[in-house]
Scaffold this active site. Structure first.
Site, short mmCIF file in Angstrom:
data_model
loop_
_atom_site.label_atom_id
_atom_site.label_comp_id
_atom_site.label_asym_id
_atom_site.label_seq_id
_atom_site.Cartn_x
_atom_site.Cartn_y
_atom_site.Cartn_z
N TRP A 32 2.17 2.02 -19.33
CA TRP A 32 2.52 1.85 -20.84
C TRP A 32 1.22 1.93 -21.52
O TRP A 32 0.48 1.19 -21.13
CB TRP A 32 3.54 1.07 -21.02
N ASN A 34 0.52 1.72 -25.96
CA ASN A 34 0.83 1.73 -27.33
C ASN A 34 -0.36 1.79 -28.29
O ASN A 34 -1.20 2.39 -27.98
CB ASN A 34 2.10 0.69 -27.94
N ASP A 35 -0.43 0.78 -29.35
CA ASP A 35 -1.45 1.02 -30.09
C ASP A 35 -2.89 1.35 -29.84
O ASP A 35 -3.21 0.63 -29.08
CB ASP A 35 -1.58 -0.47 -31.24
C1 FRU Z 1 2.36 -2.72 -33.11
C2 FRU Z 1 2.54 -3.88 -32.23
C3 FRU Z 1 1.51 -4.93 -32.78
C4 FRU Z 1 1.17 -5.81 -31.60
C5 FRU Z 1 1.39 -4.76 -30.60
C6 FRU Z 1 1.83 -5.35 -29.24
O1 FRU Z 1 2.82 -1.43 -32.58
O2 FRU Z 1 3.59 -4.18 -32.53
O3 FRU Z 1 1.82 -5.51 -34.14
O4 FRU Z 1 -0.17 -6.37 -31.83
O5 FRU Z 1 2.32 -3.70 -31.03
O6 FRU Z 1 1.61 -4.55 -28.25
#
Ligand code: FRU
Length: 485
Positions: A32, A34-35
């Site tokens: 996985w 994300n950011d």
């Molecule tokens: C944004 C977020 C951030 C946090 C991160 C956790 O997508 O929710 O605010 O730091 O992802 O994975």
């Protein structure tokens, strides 16, 4: 074995073959993502870190994955940079940023710590932490957390205090972080420091005054062509016309900076992207002074990934930002041009009915279409198409609306499939640039004044492109394959 060693070993042993992935969009080695985090230059290389849970295809205790590049497109995977292994970040190393300093490459991130109240109720607090490294290995500093929630004014949330973005001006370091006030409204708080270890609270740089969602995540603040831009990713947005959509969205506030009160004086607020899959963008400045933005090309609300696929998460193509005549423009980094091969170019071609064009097909390409004129009312581009699947971009000329539709792209879940974009500066000529990379489409409209980004996991063999015009359209077409080797 430490948590970091374990994550690295897992990554080494389970890396997904590149043939299963997009060609020039960043994806995690396994698991996985994300950011984007820590998007920065260190020792002349472009570094990209990211929220990472290698062990599964869903979000889990957050690590920081790490890659480097010379050109934003070809990435080299590096060892995992951070694992949640200290008291102050045991529940996760959340998003943050990075900066080159005389001490080394400094990462500033949010440590999430679990708390247990007297009655046994569990909660979390979030605070800002530092790690310093040489571009490959990073050590968390002894003074962590370097900013705790207690430093915030009374009433500000200590549970939602995250995603620091750092920069340096003269000899002072600054950072902005996302936060909530007593009314649970999103705000961005500003801190400053001379030595990176001791930070002082400065101000609320901006707050949402009850508009633009609730918690504000992932702020970024920078000057751009004589203006200041604050980017935030609000949660729980509510739809407003065709400018803002429900849910997690990313917006830009553009204006001036009141240096005395350390406050953004916003003049316009707009969506950064009108598609279904764009969140948590972060920017960096290149050595030649360009402001580049990259975002997570996925949505928190819709997981449309095929169940069998063991990696989950793509980044957008890095985009150059510019403000011209008060308008924000975003376009794929110019480095893409060196990987464009086998041009197929048509000028003044007349299209009517449904037609394919020799040489114009594929799933990994950079395709520009200029609609010069004609008597048509609607013009549709179907792509990622075969007899079973198809996604489309439809232009309704009199309404001035472009619709993206992935209903028939093969999503086997109940996900949002359509998004509309109202063209802001309609002109006689409509310019569209589509960047396709197997599972994604990024559409840049009229030189990048608006963008729409969406993903679809259609099987790669669906690669026809069909144009459908209800009258006659006169078009210029420029198509390139994108190949990294
Ligand atoms: C944004 C977020 C951030 C946090 C991160 C956790 O997508 O929710 O605010 O730091 O992802 O994975």
């Amino acid at each position: 074995m430490t948590k970091l060693e374990k994550a690295n070993q897992y990554q080494e042993e389970n890396r997904i073959d590149v043939s299963e992935k997009p060609v020039f969009h960043f994806t995690p080695p396994i698991g996985w993502m994300n950011d984007p985090n820590g998007f920065s230059i260190y020792q002349d290389k472009i570094h990209l870190f990211y929220q990472y849970h290698p062990y599964s295809d869903v979000w889990g205790p957050m690590h920081w994955g790490h890659s480097v590049s010379d050109d934003f497109l070809k990435w080299q995977e590096l060892p995992v940079a951070l694992a949640p292994d200290k008291d102050f970040d045991f529940a996760g190393c959340f998003s943050g940023s990075a900066i080159e300093t005389p001490e080394g490459h400094v990462l500033v991130y949010t440590g999430v710590q679990e708390t247990v109240e007297e009655g046994g109720t569990k909660g979390v607090i979030q605070h800002q932490c530092l790690a310093i490294g040489d571009g490959i290995r990073y050590e968390k500093v002894d003074d962590n957390p370097v900013i705790s929630g207690e430093q915030l004014p009374e009433g500000f949330s200590v549970e939602d205090f995250r995603d620091p973005k750092i920069w340096k001006e003269d000899e002072t370091y600054y950072l902005v972080a996302g936060n909530k006030n007593e009314q649970q409204n999103g705000q961005v708080v500003l801190f400053q420091s001379e030595n990176l270890r001791t930070w002082t609270y400065v101000s609320v740089l901006a707050d949402n005054q009850g508009k633009y969602g609730m918690m504000w995540e992932c702020p970024d603040f920078f000057s751009l062509n004589d203006k200041y831009v604050l980017i935030v990713s609000p949660q729980n947005m509510q739809a407003d016309g065709k400018e803002f959509y429900d849910g997690n969205q990313s917006i830009a506030m553009i204006g001036n900076y009141d240096r005395r009160n350390c406050r953004l004086l916003e003049e316009q607020v707009l969506s950064l992207d009108y598609g279904t899959d764009f969140y948590a963008p972060q920017t960096m400045e290149t050595q030649d002074g360009r402001r580049i933005m990259i975002a997570w090309m996925q949505s928190w609300e819709m997981n449309i990934k095929p169940a069998k696929q063991k990696w989950n998460g793509m980044m957008t193509i890095p985009r150059e930002l510019e403000i011209r005549n008060g308008k924000l423009y975003q376009n794929p980094v110019r480095e893409l041009e060196k990987y464009r091969m086998e041009p197929v170019i048509y000028r003044g071609k007349e299209l009517s009915g449904a037609c394919t064009i020799p040489g114009v097909s594929g799933r990994v390409l950079d395709l520009s279409i200029e609609l010069q004129g004609g008597d048509y009312e609607t013009f549709t581009i179907q792509f990622a198409k075969n007899e079973k699947y198809c996604s489309k971009v439809c232009y309704d000329r009199s309404a001035g609306i472009i619709e993206f539709d992935r209903t028939d792209s093969g999503i086997s879940r109940d996900a949002l499939c359509r998004r509309e974009i109202k063209i802001k500066n309609p002109d006689k000529i409509l310019k569209l640039r589509m960047i396709l990379d197997k599972f994604s489409m990024e559409l840049f409209i009229n030189d990048g004044v608006q963008a729409l980004t969406s993903i679809f996991y259609t099987p790669p063999e669906a690669e026809e492109i069909v144009f459908i015009c209800d009258g006659t359209a006169c078009v210029n077409i420029e198509k390139y394959m994108v190949m990294l080797d």
